[in-house]
Every structure is written in structure tokens, then in C-alpha cells.
Scaffold this active site. Sequence first.
Site, PDB file in Angstrom:
ATOM      1  CE  LYS A  16       6.984  -3.884  10.232  1.00 52.74           C
ATOM      2  NZ  LYS A  16       6.828  -2.445  10.568  1.00 52.74           N
ATOM      3  CG  ASP A 146       6.649  -5.445   6.365  1.00 52.64           C
ATOM      4  OD1 ASP A 146       7.830  -4.701   6.417  1.00 52.64           O
ATOM      5  OD2 ASP A 146       5.844  -4.719   7.010  1.00 52.64           O
TER       6      ASP A 146
HETATM    7  C1  LIG Z   1       5.825   0.087   6.518  1.00 51.69           C
HETATM    8  C2  LIG Z   1       6.265  -1.167   6.683  1.00 51.69           C
HETATM    9  O1  LIG Z   1       5.867  -2.055   7.519  1.00 51.69           O
HETATM   10  C3  LIG Z   1       7.991  -0.932   6.943  1.00 51.69           C
HETATM   11  O2  LIG Z   1       8.590  -1.991   7.183  1.00 51.69           O
HETATM   12  C4  LIG Z   1       6.444  -1.668   5.376  1.00 51.69           C
HETATM   13  O3  LIG Z   1       7.217  -0.904   4.248  1.00 51.69           O
HETATM   14  C5  LIG Z   1       5.134  -2.132   4.790  1.00 51.69           C
HETATM   15  O4  LIG Z   1       5.240  -3.470   4.156  1.00 51.69           O
HETATM   16  P1  LIG Z   1       3.958  -4.353   3.849  1.00 51.69           P
HETATM   17  O5  LIG Z   1       2.676  -4.201   4.445  1.00 51.69           O
HETATM   18  O6  LIG Z   1       4.333  -5.556   3.643  1.00 51.69           O
HETATM   19  O7  LIG Z   1       3.653  -3.649   2.119  1.00 51.69           O
HETATM   20  P2  LIG Z   1       2.955  -4.405   0.894  1.00 51.69           P
HETATM   21  O8  LIG Z   1       1.868  -5.377   1.293  1.00 51.69           O
HETATM   22  O9  LIG Z   1       4.208  -5.096   0.167  1.00 51.69           O
HETATM   23  O10 LIG Z   1       2.438  -3.063   0.250  1.00 51.69           O
HETATM   24  C6  LIG Z   1       1.167  -2.345   0.460  1.00 51.69           C
HETATM   25  C7  LIG Z   1       1.500  -1.136   0.038  1.00 51.69           C
HETATM   26  O11 LIG Z   1       2.291  -0.279   0.870  1.00 51.69           O
HETATM   27  C8  LIG Z   1       3.012   0.631   0.192  1.00 51.69           C
HETATM   28  N1  LIG Z   1       4.554   0.432   0.047  1.00 51.69           N
HETATM   29  C9  LIG Z   1       4.958  -0.679   1.036  1.00 51.69           C
HETATM   30  C10 LIG Z   1       6.190  -0.838   0.916  1.00 51.69           C
HETATM   31  C11 LIG Z   1       7.328   0.016   0.252  1.00 51.69           C
HETATM   32  N2  LIG Z   1       8.410  -0.057   0.436  1.00 51.69           N
HETATM   33  N3  LIG Z   1       6.507   1.197  -0.301  1.00 51.69           N
HETATM   34  C12 LIG Z   1       5.450   1.167  -0.462  1.00 51.69           C
HETATM   35  O12 LIG Z   1       4.862   2.439  -0.903  1.00 51.69           O
HETATM   36  C13 LIG Z   1       2.511   0.530  -1.222  1.00 51.69           C
HETATM   37  O13 LIG Z   1       1.349   1.455  -1.277  1.00 51.69           O
HETATM   38  C14 LIG Z   1       1.977  -0.920  -1.313  1.00 51.69           C
HETATM   39  O14 LIG Z   1       0.953  -1.201  -2.285  1.00 51.69           O
HETATM   40  N1  LIG Z   2      -3.211 -13.228   8.483  1.00 49.33           N
HETATM   41  C1  LIG Z   2      -3.306 -11.812   8.424  1.00 49.33           C
HETATM   42  N2  LIG Z   2      -3.346 -10.906   9.485  1.00 49.33           N
HETATM   43  C2  LIG Z   2      -3.699  -9.955   9.749  1.00 49.33           C
HETATM   44  N3  LIG Z   2      -4.119  -9.202   8.499  1.00 49.33           N
HETATM   45  C3  LIG Z   2      -4.334  -9.589   7.437  1.00 49.33           C
HETATM   46  C4  LIG Z   2      -4.011 -11.131   7.436  1.00 49.33           C
HETATM   47  N4  LIG Z   2      -4.120 -11.541   5.990  1.00 49.33           N
HETATM   48  C5  LIG Z   2      -4.689 -10.145   5.362  1.00 49.33           C
HETATM   49  N5  LIG Z   2      -4.872  -9.277   6.257  1.00 49.33           N
HETATM   50  C6  LIG Z   2      -5.424  -7.952   5.853  1.00 49.33           C
HETATM   51  O1  LIG Z   2      -4.122  -7.233   5.918  1.00 49.33           O
HETATM   52  C7  LIG Z   2      -4.282  -6.008   6.424  1.00 49.33           C
HETATM   53  C8  LIG Z   2      -2.980  -5.446   7.193  1.00 49.33           C
HETATM   54  O2  LIG Z   2      -2.650  -6.403   8.268  1.00 49.33           O
HETATM   55  P1  LIG Z   2      -1.621  -6.384   8.948  1.00 49.33           P
HETATM   56  O3  LIG Z   2      -1.767  -6.823  10.417  1.00 49.33           O
HETATM   57  O4  LIG Z   2      -0.467  -7.179   8.168  1.00 49.33           O
HETATM   58  O5  LIG Z   2      -1.133  -4.922   9.132  1.00 49.33           O
HETATM   59  P2  LIG Z   2       0.158  -4.253   9.526  1.00 49.33           P
HETATM   60  O6  LIG Z   2       0.830  -4.752  10.669  1.00 49.33           O
HETATM   61  O7  LIG Z   2       0.059  -2.698   9.467  1.00 49.33           O
HETATM   62  O8  LIG Z   2       1.265  -4.391   8.291  1.00 49.33           O
HETATM   63  P3  LIG Z   2       2.747  -3.979   7.804  1.00 49.33           P
HETATM   64  O9  LIG Z   2       3.169  -3.417   9.217  1.00 49.33           O
HETATM   65  O10 LIG Z   2       3.401  -4.869   7.144  1.00 49.33           O
HETATM   66  O11 LIG Z   2       2.325  -2.710   6.937  1.00 49.33           O
HETATM   67  C9  LIG Z   2      -5.381  -6.043   7.435  1.00 49.33           C
HETATM   68  O12 LIG Z   2      -6.336  -4.972   7.339  1.00 49.33           O
HETATM   69  C10 LIG Z   2      -6.241  -7.282   7.058  1.00 49.33           C
HETATM   70  O13 LIG Z   2      -7.341  -6.950   6.454  1.00 49.33           O
END
Ligand SMILES: C[C@](O)(CO)[C@H](O)COP(=O)(O)OP(=O)(O)OC[C@H]1O[C@@H](n2ccc(N)nc2=O)[C@H](O)[C@@H]1O
Ligand SMILES: Nc1ncnc2c1ncn2[C@@H]1O[C@H](COP(=O)(O)OP(=O)(O)OP(=O)(O)O)[C@@H](O)[C@H]1O
Length: 321
Positions: A16, A146
Site C-alpha cells: 500500500k 495496516d
Molecule cells: C504508518 C502506517 O503504515 C500508515 O498506514 C500504519 O499506521 C502503521 O501500521 P502498522 O505497521 O500495522 O502498525 P502496528 O504494527 O499496529 O503498530 C506498530 C506501532 O506503530 C505505532 N502506531 C501504529 C499505528 C497507529 N495508528 N498509531 C501508531 O502510533 C505504534 O507505536 C505501534 O505500536
Molecule cells: N512477514 C513479514 N514480512 C516483513 N516483515 C515482517 C514480517 N513479519 C514480521 N516482520 C517484522 O516487522 C517489521 C516491519 O516490517 P514491514 O515490512 O511490515 O514494515 P513496514 O512496511 O514499514 O510496515 P507498515 O508500513 O505497516 O508500518 C520488520 O522489521 C520485520 O522484523
Amino acid sequence: MLAVVPPPVTVRVPAKVNLHLAVGDPRADGYHDLVTIFQALSLTDEVTVATADDPGVEVHGEGADSVPTGPSNLAWRAVRVLAEHVGRDPDDPKVRVVIRKSIPVAGGMAGGSADAAAALVGLASLWRLEVTRDELADLAGKIGADVPFALYGGTALGTDRGDRIVPVLARHTYHWVLAFDRRGLSTPEVFGELDRLRADGDPPRVGEAEAVLEGLSSGDPRQLALLLGNDLQAAAVSLRPNLRRTLRAGVNAGALAGMVSGSGPTCAFLCTDGDSAVRVAAELAGAGVCRTVRVAQGPVHGARVVGTEEAPRPAPPEVHA
Ligand SMILES: C[C@](O)(CO)[C@H](O)COP(=O)(O)OP(=O)(O)OC[C@H]1O[C@@H](n2ccc(N)nc2=O)[C@H](O)[C@@H]1O
Ligand SMILES: Nc1ncnc2c1ncn2[C@@H]1O[C@H](COP(=O)(O)OP(=O)(O)OP(=O)(O)O)[C@@H](O)[C@H]1O
């Protein structure tokens, strides 16, 4: 009588980009209220789930070395959450998960969340469960903010933690160039950095989501380009100042607009059309500001079973920087 083992199920699931990301103040539960507009892109991971006596996770492809294969893998968390929901033993779900990654790890494109959503859809099919997508979305929200969007795909408005999803009609296809950075960024660190920047001053905030929704209904990428905005961009750039150069290079290469995707560090560039995206990608790759450049289109559908017979699809075009 021998039990019939169902064939493995493969699910394709999109990355996304947030076209609009407005972040509120920190909440007591550690999250922030969001108003966001997601778009699912044609950069996909594939997740195969199979009945197996040797349960576990295997990861291949883009960034596989930095993905955990133990209990913290988000796809494995999805297996446990769904097993528990349907009364199977979450400690012995008898499932093997194979993830083939194209979505950058810790790149702000929700790759891990996508894999979790794919595991939910794959298992619902493997275990022949009578569950609706909305029921799966409730479970998805327990895994991460997400995850629900990756089930629906398309273009959608996300509120609360970003996990309450309402689809948005966007018929036009948009053309994107994605610049992967050399290392990932931690999502909680980026939210924390935004809180810190806001405590020290008043970084600019994005406008109202309504303008972006109107921009989307026009179908004109030039109009949408003027409206893209991400409150987390200042925080990601503060942690990774080199992103400024990447963003400038994409616009200099001919993109209509560039932005940090979600929590970064991937930068997403909106282009006029497919030909322009290919030109921008080539020039950006030559600028040496990032690790890898890819082109993608959006919106595409959410996590979907692609079957067991289908031959593997070629990876989307890639240009090495
Ligand atoms: C930045 C985005 O990718 C935008 O779509 C999302 O808000 C992140 O979503 P995500 O990675 O699925 O987040 P989660 O794994 O649920 O949360 C990880 C951490 O991100 C922060 N977090 C996430 C989502 C949100 N609405 N507020 C937050 O402050 C919090 O510190 C949380 O503990
Ligand atoms: N299936 C997976 N694929 C990728 N990372 C994973 C997975 N499972 C756990 N992780 C852990 O989650 C962390 C975040 O990975 P991810 O690739 O989802 O980040 P992101 O794209 O920045 O997430 P978001 O955009 O939802 O905040 C990684 O550093 C990894 O250690």
C-alpha cells in the site's frame, strides 16, 4: 480410511501507499488516531499455506534475511489468531507458510501486514471456513493496524488506528514509481519522532481528506498530485535526511509529485501515465539516490487466492540503482 489432505493455497497480496496520512495526538494505548487514504499497488507478495506436520514459516525474496521466521512473523501471528478463533490449537496449527517477498521489508508499504492478511485468506480457504471478509478484518485488526486494508485493497479511507476501512470509488489507474532505500525504518520510531518534532515546534499538517477524495473522483493524476500529503514524512526525513535528495531526484526526473510512503523510507512518485513512470524510474535509478526502483499501478484488489495450479508470475519490472 485415509484422511484427504487439502492442496496448498497461494494468495497474492498488495503493498500500500498512503495518499493522505493525517496523524493525531498519541493515545493512551500507544497508538495515534489516523485519517488516511490507502491505495493498493501492483507490487505484491505471495503467501502459500499448506497442511504440514512440520509447522513453521519460510521466507524468500526481497529482504528475506531481515524477516523473522519465528513467532513474531506477522503471517505466523495470523495463523495463531485464526486458529484460536475457530477452535484449533494455536500452538500446533499443523500449517506451513511460505512467503515470497517483493514488498520491501520495513519500507512503509505494509509488507508484513500484507503477509498476515494473505495468511488469513489462505487459511480460510485451506480450512474451508465460512468466514466473511468483514469477520477476517476484525481478526486482522488484532494483528496490526495496516492488516485490514490489505484484505480489501483498492482505494479506501482508514480511520481510528487506520484499521477501520471504508472503500472509496477510484476507477482511474494511477502510475507510480517506488524508490526503495538501503535500510528499513521502524514504524514506532517514526511515530515517536513525529511526537518529538511536534513537542519542539509545529511541523506542517496535511489538509482535509475530503479534498483528496474529490481529487480521486476527478481521475486526473495532475490534480491528485497537488493533494498528496503525509504527516509522517517530516519524521521519516528527520531520521533519514537522505530522503530529501531522493524526493527531489524523482520530481526532477519528471514525476508529478513525490512523497514518503507511510512511515518510510520508501518514496512513492505519482506519474502522468505508464510511459512517464518508466522514464522516471530509469532516470531515478541512474541518479544513485536509492537501492532499487520499481514501477507499479494502483488501485489493485486486496489479498486473493491465486490457486494451486497457476505458474509463478514474473516479478514486476525492476531497475537497479
Ligand atoms: C504508518 C502506517 O503504515 C500508515 O498506514 C500504519 O499506521 C502503521 O501500521 P502498522 O505497521 O500495522 O502498525 P502496528 O504494527 O499496529 O503498530 C506498530 C506501532 O506503530 C505505532 N502506531 C501504529 C499505528 C497507529 N495508528 N498509531 C501508531 O502510533 C505504534 O507505536 C505501534 O505500536
Ligand atoms: N512477514 C513479514 N514480512 C516483513 N516483515 C515482517 C514480517 N513479519 C514480521 N516482520 C517484522 O516487522 C517489521 C516491519 O516490517 P514491514 O515490512 O511490515 O514494515 P513496514 O512496511 O514499514 O510496515 P507498515 O508500513 O505497516 O508500518 C520488520 O522489521 C520485520 O522484523
